[in-house]
Design a protein around this motif. Structure first.
Motif, PDB file in Angstrom:
ATOM      1  N   ILE A  40       0.832  -1.209   0.000  1.00  0.00           N
ATOM      2  CA  ILE A  40       0.000   0.000   0.000  1.00  0.00           C
ATOM      3  C   ILE A  40       0.868   1.261   0.000  1.00  0.00           C
ATOM      4  O   ILE A  40       0.563   2.244  -0.679  1.00  0.00           O
ATOM      5  N   GLY A  80      -6.189  -1.906   6.474  1.00  0.00           N
ATOM      6  CA  GLY A  80      -7.304  -1.389   5.693  1.00  0.00           C
ATOM      7  C   GLY A  80      -7.513   0.092   5.900  1.00  0.00           C
ATOM      8  O   GLY A  80      -7.868   0.820   4.959  1.00  0.00           O
ATOM      9  N   SER A  83      -5.066   1.898   3.769  1.00  0.00           N
ATOM     10  CA  SER A  83      -5.454   1.807   2.364  1.00  0.00           C
ATOM     11  C   SER A  83      -6.575   2.783   2.034  1.00  0.00           C
ATOM     12  O   SER A  83      -6.589   3.376   0.946  1.00  0.00           O
ATOM     13  N   LEU A  84      -7.517   2.968   2.961  1.00  0.00           N
ATOM     14  CA  LEU A  84      -8.653   3.843   2.693  1.00  0.00           C
ATOM     15  C   LEU A  84      -8.294   5.320   2.826  1.00  0.00           C
ATOM     16  O   LEU A  84      -8.670   6.140   2.001  1.00  0.00           O
ATOM     17  N   VAL A 127     -15.813  -2.394   4.790  1.00  0.00           N
ATOM     18  CA  VAL A 127     -14.856  -1.747   3.886  1.00  0.00           C
ATOM     19  C   VAL A 127     -13.425  -2.106   4.275  1.00  0.00           C
ATOM     20  O   VAL A 127     -12.580  -2.382   3.408  1.00  0.00           O
ATOM     21  N   SER A 131     -10.871  -4.229   1.933  1.00  0.00           N
ATOM     22  CA  SER A 131      -9.620  -3.663   1.423  1.00  0.00           C
ATOM     23  C   SER A 131      -8.443  -4.574   1.726  1.00  0.00           C
ATOM     24  O   SER A 131      -7.492  -4.675   0.931  1.00  0.00           O
ATOM     25  N   VAL A 134      -8.490  -7.284  -0.852  1.00  0.00           N
ATOM     26  CA  VAL A 134      -7.984  -6.790  -2.140  1.00  0.00           C
ATOM     27  C   VAL A 134      -6.457  -6.720  -2.121  1.00  0.00           C
ATOM     28  O   VAL A 134      -5.797  -7.066  -3.115  1.00  0.00           O
ATOM     29  N   SER A 135      -5.883  -6.298  -1.000  1.00  0.00           N
ATOM     30  CA  SER A 135      -4.417  -6.260  -0.901  1.00  0.00           C
ATOM     31  C   SER A 135      -3.834  -7.657  -1.041  1.00  0.00           C
ATOM     32  O   SER A 135      -2.798  -7.858  -1.689  1.00  0.00           O
TER      33      SER A 135
END
Length: 217
Positions: A40, A80, A83-84, A127, A131, A134-135
């Motif tokens: 990230i 996460g 990442s957000l 969320v 995330s 997804v990583s």
């Protein structure tokens, strides 16, 4: 928090062995979190970074039980959050850690945080966990999945990791030590992945055929 509120520490071989297994599980989880965080932040986590991170986890795990806490590891949900929000500053992390220390020392302040509605936390959790997934998928995309052996490796490891979640009683008849290891999807998946990686890529005919090419290069 009162130091040694549950009494003086005892050193029992069976308990020490069990906790060593638990620490391996936590180290696996922390390593995965650091690798994902490196992706990230566009700063790959090399062996030096992971080693320092695991040493920090070990120190926190050593100090935490003195005050009645549990073994500590890097919290995957925070990956996460990074990442957000795209907030990568270590100073923000330090301030957040100091805030948590204050909340832990004064329960009244911690009660204020508990007033956050559960639906809000649930929506944020979806969320955050998404995330993280997804990583992980992005990391897997670099694992050479065009090789059939790697596809089998990833598939079986994922299946082993999902079993404790999909069927919590699957290992109910196993010995206690096996339940400690296999009862966590992270540890079960990691063990299967390492074992299959050794079998497919370091043992048998593949390792023998790969040796001359490696030597010539």
């Amino acid at each position: 928090p009162t130091p040694f509120a549950f009494g003086a520490p005892e050193f029992q071989p069976a308990a020490i062995l069990s906790l060593c297994i638990v620490m391996l599980v936590l180290m696996t989880e922390s390593s995965a979190g650091m690798l994902a965080l490196g992706e990230i932040c566009d700063r790959r986590a090399d062996a030096r970074v992971i080693t320092r991170g695991l040493r920090t986890d070990g120190l926190a795990t050593l100090v935490g039980p003195v005050f009645g806490g549990f073994p500590t590891s890097a919290f995957a949900q925070n990956v996460g959050v990074v990442s957000l929000t795209r907030v990568r500053s270590r100073y923000v992390v330090a301030v957040a850690g100091a805030t948590l220390l204050v909340l832990g020392a004064f329960p009244v302040l911690g009660a204020v945080v508990s007033l956050v509605p559960m639906p809000v936390l649930g929506g944020a959790g979806i969320v955050l966990f998404g995330s993280i997934a997804v990583s992980g998928i992005r990391t897997l995309s670099e694992a050479g999945l065009d090789d059939s052996s790697n596809i089998i490796l990833v598939a079986v490891a994922l299946g082993a990791g999902i079993i404790p979640l999909a069927a919590p009683t699957f290992y109910a008849e196993f010995p206690a030590w096996a339940q400690t290891v296999l009862g966590s999807g992270i540890s079960a998946g990691a063990i299967v992945a390492v074992a299959l990686n050794l079998f497919f890529h370091h043992l048998g005919t593949r390792s023998r055929t790969a040796a001359p090419a490696l030597k010539s290069s």
